[in-house]
Design a protein around this motif. Structure first.
Motif, PDB file in Angstrom:
ATOM      1  N   GLY A  93      61.831  40.866  38.200  1.00 30.18           N
ATOM      2  CA  GLY A  93      62.233  40.872  36.797  1.00 30.18           C
ATOM      3  C   GLY A  93      61.124  40.670  35.794  1.00 30.18           C
ATOM      4  O   GLY A  93      61.396  40.349  34.643  1.00 30.18           O
ATOM      5  N   GLY A  94      59.893  40.816  36.194  1.00 29.00           N
ATOM      6  CA  GLY A  94      58.778  40.638  35.267  1.00 29.00           C
ATOM      7  C   GLY A  94      57.767  39.656  35.831  1.00 29.00           C
ATOM      8  O   GLY A  94      58.064  38.886  36.752  1.00 29.00           O
ATOM      9  N   SER A  95      56.564  39.700  35.281  1.00 28.30           N
ATOM     10  CA  SER A  95      55.499  38.860  35.813  1.00 28.30           C
ATOM     11  C   SER A  95      54.628  38.317  34.685  1.00 28.30           C
ATOM     12  O   SER A  95      54.687  38.780  33.545  1.00 28.30           O
ATOM     13  N   ILE A  96      53.837  37.318  35.005  1.00 27.19           N
ATOM     14  CA  ILE A  96      52.841  36.752  34.099  1.00 27.19           C
ATOM     15  C   ILE A  96      51.535  36.603  34.862  1.00 27.19           C
ATOM     16  O   ILE A  96      51.518  36.624  36.100  1.00 27.19           O
ATOM     17  N   GLU A  97      50.450  36.446  34.119  1.00 26.42           N
ATOM     18  CA  GLU A  97      49.130  36.273  34.718  1.00 26.42           C
ATOM     19  C   GLU A  97      48.681  34.819  34.576  1.00 26.42           C
ATOM     20  O   GLU A  97      48.821  34.214  33.504  1.00 26.42           O
ATOM     21  N   LEU A  98      48.146  34.286  35.663  1.00 22.30           N
ATOM     22  CA  LEU A  98      47.564  32.957  35.646  1.00 22.30           C
ATOM     23  C   LEU A  98      46.047  33.059  35.557  1.00 22.30           C
ATOM     24  O   LEU A  98      45.427  33.842  36.287  1.00 22.30           O
ATOM     25  N   ALA A  99      45.448  32.268  34.688  1.00 20.23           N
ATOM     26  CA  ALA A  99      43.989  32.222  34.576  1.00 20.23           C
ATOM     27  C   ALA A  99      43.425  31.339  35.686  1.00 20.23           C
ATOM     28  O   ALA A  99      43.917  30.228  35.932  1.00 20.23           O
ATOM     29  N   VAL A 100      42.398  31.844  36.360  1.00 21.42           N
ATOM     30  CA  VAL A 100      41.797  31.154  37.508  1.00 21.42           C
ATOM     31  C   VAL A 100      40.281  31.238  37.388  1.00 21.42           C
ATOM     32  O   VAL A 100      39.744  32.271  36.961  1.00 21.42           O
ATOM     33  N   ASN A 101      39.593  30.156  37.746  1.00 22.78           N
ATOM     34  CA  ASN A 101      38.140  30.231  37.862  1.00 22.78           C
ATOM     35  C   ASN A 101      37.690  29.465  39.099  1.00 22.78           C
ATOM     36  O   ASN A 101      38.466  28.715  39.703  1.00 22.78           O
ATOM     37  N   ARG A 102      36.454  29.667  39.492  1.00 23.22           N
ATOM     38  CA  ARG A 102      35.968  28.967  40.681  1.00 23.22           C
ATOM     39  C   ARG A 102      34.451  28.810  40.636  1.00 23.22           C
ATOM     40  O   ARG A 102      33.736  29.590  40.018  1.00 23.22           O
ATOM     41  N   SER A 103      34.022  27.781  41.342  1.00 20.08           N
ATOM     42  CA  SER A 103      32.609  27.551  41.611  1.00 20.08           C
ATOM     43  C   SER A 103      32.417  27.736  43.106  1.00 20.08           C
ATOM     44  O   SER A 103      33.009  27.004  43.915  1.00 20.08           O
ATOM     45  N   ARG A 104      31.621  28.718  43.496  1.00 21.55           N
ATOM     46  CA  ARG A 104      31.490  29.061  44.903  1.00 21.55           C
ATOM     47  C   ARG A 104      30.775  27.962  45.678  1.00 21.55           C
ATOM     48  O   ARG A 104      29.902  27.261  45.164  1.00 21.55           O
ATOM     49  N   ALA A 105      31.152  27.831  46.947  1.00 21.39           N
ATOM     50  CA  ALA A 105      30.508  26.872  47.836  1.00 21.39           C
ATOM     51  C   ALA A 105      29.006  27.137  47.877  1.00 21.39           C
ATOM     52  O   ALA A 105      28.560  28.286  47.979  1.00 21.39           O
ATOM     53  N   THR A 106      28.220  26.087  47.792  1.00 19.31           N
ATOM     54  CA  THR A 106      26.771  26.243  47.728  1.00 19.31           C
ATOM     55  C   THR A 106      26.107  26.272  49.100  1.00 19.31           C
ATOM     56  O   THR A 106      24.938  26.635  49.214  1.00 19.31           O
TER      57      THR A 106
END
Length: 523
Positions: A93-106
């Motif tokens: 019935g419809g969708s929304i977008e979630l904002a996501v960010n990440r810091s990659r494993a060093t």
């Protein structure tokens, strides 16, 4: 004038009106070195296992679980969006977008993704990852995990709840409610009714689907999209309720979960407000004790007399708001309480409270406390608000659980809060007024939060946490069938990354090696 480090937002009821559901962002505190030891148990997680992350999901959900988001550079981090259903009961019935960010494993020996939530409800996880969370993490955790932030539905950049403009928010948070007459109660309900109508008009149908259970289902999509068979998660304050909800929905997918500054999701909104009233009263008492032991404390006499002086200030501000450097914004009692509460999240902020109380009590100058209240509500000097945390806080609270609107029951509850917290208890009563005219149905929670079959979960409580009282950590560790309780004996909100090496070492050992602290370990 020294700059004030903002304490985390907000597991406190909005000044002058009660809390729906505990909140809280990360508190700021100095590290105190201490030691502890505990026997070792193991959580088995195979970082080399192939990712069958979306296995076993219903066909109508496959498009969400199997999506391949595109990551782009955003400063020192990577950012993307992940699509989830608006209504989990009707995923088509419809969708929304979630904002996501990440810091990659060093490092090279990567375990997986560690999703983080800073609390609220209403705090932006993407912003917190960038500004606070990464700094809190141990070096080993940053080496072996991709650290992931996300804005839950209705928050930040994830189809945010919008209700009022800056001027309207100013009026609402400064308002000193009068619950003593039926007319006063009606006026308060009408004010929040207008706010609620604005939320529906500006936010749309998503307003009905920003509850914690829906957000926990979103977490499982994030887990799958990131390629992890199990969810590794670090939640602070309200983020613990979100994590406990996830564990109860998907116990077989629980990896290494840390729930710090615990909120027991089985508590109703009245119990939460009562607990916080007692918690902030206790933290305020600890502050007064410390203040009077030092120099230049504006609170004279005994500790009880010092608390009485704070109560007198709040009553004075209610009757005759204090002047500030902004002639259009005097310090009301509601704003004064918010300013005080802001500085109780960490004992490193207590000197700023002394500054604020000195000006207010000795010169009737409310400017410093108003500054702290603005930090609490994320208000910028130009009159705009830097985020939608306050709107999301109320909206998610009304989605999850609504207190009684019966005047007699609210009055009796408010009287019990004042009895338990004589100085500030009146700011936690009458919780039902906020949601009394909420325009969409209550979503509610789960029938059970035992999470039977889940791997060991670490629950952390701080003994004098004002926002999420220690008894909630004890109760949550009892509710979750596989939980162990780790205790920080100290002041302030949450513990990991701001308390001592005992807590940090125990959490890092759990996240990195799966070493489970002995239940009841105290640091």
């Amino acid at each position: 004038m020294a700059a004030v480090t903002p304490a985390p937002l907000r597991p406190v009821s909005r000044a002058g009106r009660p809390l729906m559901r505990a909140a809280g962002l990360l508190a700021v505190g100095a590290l105190v070195l201490a030691g502890c030891s505990s026997p070792k148990n193991q959580v088995t997680v195979d970082p080399s296992a192939p990712a069958s992350a979306g296995e076993g999901v219903a066909p109508e959900l496959a498009e969400f679980y199997e999506q391949q988001p595109e990551w782009t550079a955003c400063g020192d981090l990577e950012c993307t969006t992940v699509v989830v259903p608006i209504d989990w009961e009707e995923p088509g019935g419809g969708s929304i977008e979630l904002a996501v960010n990440r810091s990659r494993a060093t490092g090279g020996d990567r375990i997986g993704s560690l999703l983080t939530n800073p609390g609220g409800p209403g705090a932006s996880g993407t912003e917190a990852l960038e500004t606070v969370v990464i700094q809190r993490m141990g070096a080993g955790v940053k080496e072996r995990y991709d650290l992931v932030g996300f804005d839950p539905r209705g928050v930040g950049k994830s189809h945010p709840v919008e209700c009022v403009d800056g001027a309207e928010m100013d009026e609402l948070v400064a308002f000193d409610a009068d619950y003593s007459t039926p007319e006063g109660l009606e006026d308060v309900e009408a004010r929040y009714g207008e706010f609620a109508a604005g939320c529906l008009e500006r936010t749309g149908e998503v307003l009905e689907h920003i509850d914690t259970v829906s957000a926990a289902r979103d977490l499982d999509v994030l887990r799958a999209v990131l390629g992890d068979e199990q969810l590794h998660y670090l939640g602070f304050s309200y983020g613990t309720a979100l994590g406990a909800t996830y564990a109860s929905l998907f116990p077989e997918r629980v990896g290494r979960l840390v729930l710090d500054g615990a909120l027991d999701p089985t508590l109703d909104s009245d119990a939460i407000a009562a607990g916080q009233a007692a918690g902030f009263e206790s933290a305020l008492r600890a502050y007064v004790t410390d203040c009077q032991a030092g120099k230049s404390c504006p609170l004279e006499g005994t500790v009880d007399e010092g608390l009485a002086a704070v109560a007198d200030l709040l009553e004075d501000a209610r009757r005759n708001p204090l002047e500030t450097t902004d002639p259009e914004r005097p310090l009301t009692a509601s704003l004064a309480f918010a300013g005080i509460a802001q500085t109780l999240y960490a004992n490193t902020l207590w000197p700023y409270l002394t500054e604020g109380l000195t000006g207010a009590i000795q010169q009737r100058d409310g400017s410093r406390l108003l500054q702290f209240a603005d930090l609490y509500y994320d208000r910028d000097p130009d009159g705009t608000y830097g985020s939608n945390t306050t709107e999301a806080f109320w909206a998610i609270g009304c989605a999850d659980d609504r207190a009684t609107t019966d005047p007699d029951e609210m009055r009796a509850s408010a009287e019990r809060m004042v009895e338990a917290a004589p100085t500030i208890g009146r700011f936690f009563g009458y919780g039902g007024v906020v949601c009394a005219r909420w325009p969409v149905p209550e979503a509610g929670g789960l029938d059970s939060y035992t999470a039977e079959g889940a791997a060991p979960i670490v629950v952390i409580g701080t003994t004098n946490d004002p926002a999420t009282p220690y008894v909630w950590a004890e109760s949550l560790s009892d509710v979750l069938s596989s939980a162990v309780l780790l205790t920080f004996e100290g002041e302030g909100h949450t513990a990991y990354g701001r308390s001592n090496e005992c807590i940090t070492g125990a959490v890092d050992a759990y996240l990195l090696e799966g070493t489970v602290p002995e239940d009841g370990t105290r640091c």
